[in-house]
Scaffold this active site. Structure first.
Site, short mmCIF file in Angstrom:
data_model
loop_
_atom_site.label_atom_id
_atom_site.label_comp_id
_atom_site.label_asym_id
_atom_site.label_seq_id
_atom_site.Cartn_x
_atom_site.Cartn_y
_atom_site.Cartn_z
NE ARG A 97 -2.95 8.34 -9.15
CZ ARG A 97 -3.53 7.96 -8.01
NH1 ARG A 97 -2.81 7.53 -7.02
NH2 ARG A 97 -4.84 8.00 -7.88
CD GLU A 137 -2.82 1.44 0.55
OE1 GLU A 137 -2.50 1.49 -0.64
OE2 GLU A 137 -3.97 1.69 0.96
CG ASP A 138 -0.89 4.87 -1.44
OD1 ASP A 138 -1.56 4.28 -0.57
OD2 ASP A 138 -1.39 5.71 -2.21
CG PHE A 179 -3.15 15.30 1.48
CD1 PHE A 179 -4.06 14.33 1.89
CD2 PHE A 179 -2.85 15.41 0.13
CE1 PHE A 179 -4.67 13.48 0.96
CE2 PHE A 179 -3.45 14.57 -0.80
CZ PHE A 179 -4.36 13.60 -0.39
CG ASP A 232 -5.13 9.32 6.39
OD1 ASP A 232 -4.34 9.99 7.05
OD2 ASP A 232 -6.24 9.75 6.02
CB SER A 233 -8.80 6.71 8.55
OG SER A 233 -9.16 5.84 7.51
#
Ligand code: IMP
Ligand code: MG
Length: 178
Positions: free
Chosen positions: A161, A95-96, A148, A99-100
């Site tokens: 990206r 996964e990149d 972010f 976060d949550s």
């Protein structure tokens, strides 16, 4: 849009090499299947796999949880599932960023139901202070604060990206993001 460099291409390459070394050590003699989470993980996964010293097969899942916004909707949709069997395989999800934790929590449960022999997660970036559900990756490139970020596969509204480094998004159209 103001971007501030967080992790340079060189720093990322060095860290990806270290992750590949740990993963190669842990998966020697195993039946490794690497599953990338599209789109964000595509560059990280390509670099990571080329540094592994153990064989593997690859597959992809495409998840959507964000719209054109920088906050999660809390809803995860699978728009592309894996196309190969992972029964009795040693699966590593790539996964990149976590976060949550909602996306990883969901996909981990989704893939665990397919009876892999083992199931682990490797994330390039982790924002532990943002968790809304408990989730811990097995391999993490960099822990970051509540920023972010874009670049190296990560986007803001599908942009950035392609950038080879990771940047903090500070402002969008004159408005401070953080
Ligand atoms: P989570 O479900 O909140 O953990 O969200 C994970 C997904 O949200 C990641 O796979 C990314 O696609 C996206 N995401 C979270 N934080 C960022 C960020 O800082 N930049 C770009 N995408 C992010
Ligand atoms: Mg993603």
């Amino acid at each position: 849009m103001d971007l501030q460099l967080l992790h340079s291409q060189a720093a990322i390459e060095q860290r990806v090499g270290e992750l590949a070394e740990s993963i190669s050590r842990d998966y020697r003699g195993k039946d490794l299947v690497v599953i990338g989470i599209l789109k964000g993980a595509f560059i990280f996964m390509a670099d990571l796999l080329r540094k592994l010293s153990v064989p593997c097969t690859v597959d992809f899942v495409r998840l959507t949880s964000y719209g054109a916004d920088s906050v999660t909707t809390g809803k995860v949709i699978i728009t592309k599932d894996i196309e190969t069997s992972i029964v009795q395989k040693d699966v590593l999800i790539v996964e990149d960023i976590i976060d949550s934790g909602i996306s990883m929590n969901f996909i981990h449960r989704w893939l665990a139901e397919r009876n892999p022999r083992s199931l682990k997660v490797c994330a390039l970036l982790d924002k532990p202070s943002r968790r809304r559900v408990g989730f811990e990756a097995d391999y993490v490139g960099f822990c970051i604060d509540d920023f972010f970020v874009v670049g190296y596969g990560l986007d803001f509204d599908e942009n950035f990206r392609f950038l080879p480094d990771v940047y903090i998004v500070q402002k969008i159209g004159g408005e401070a993001l953080q």
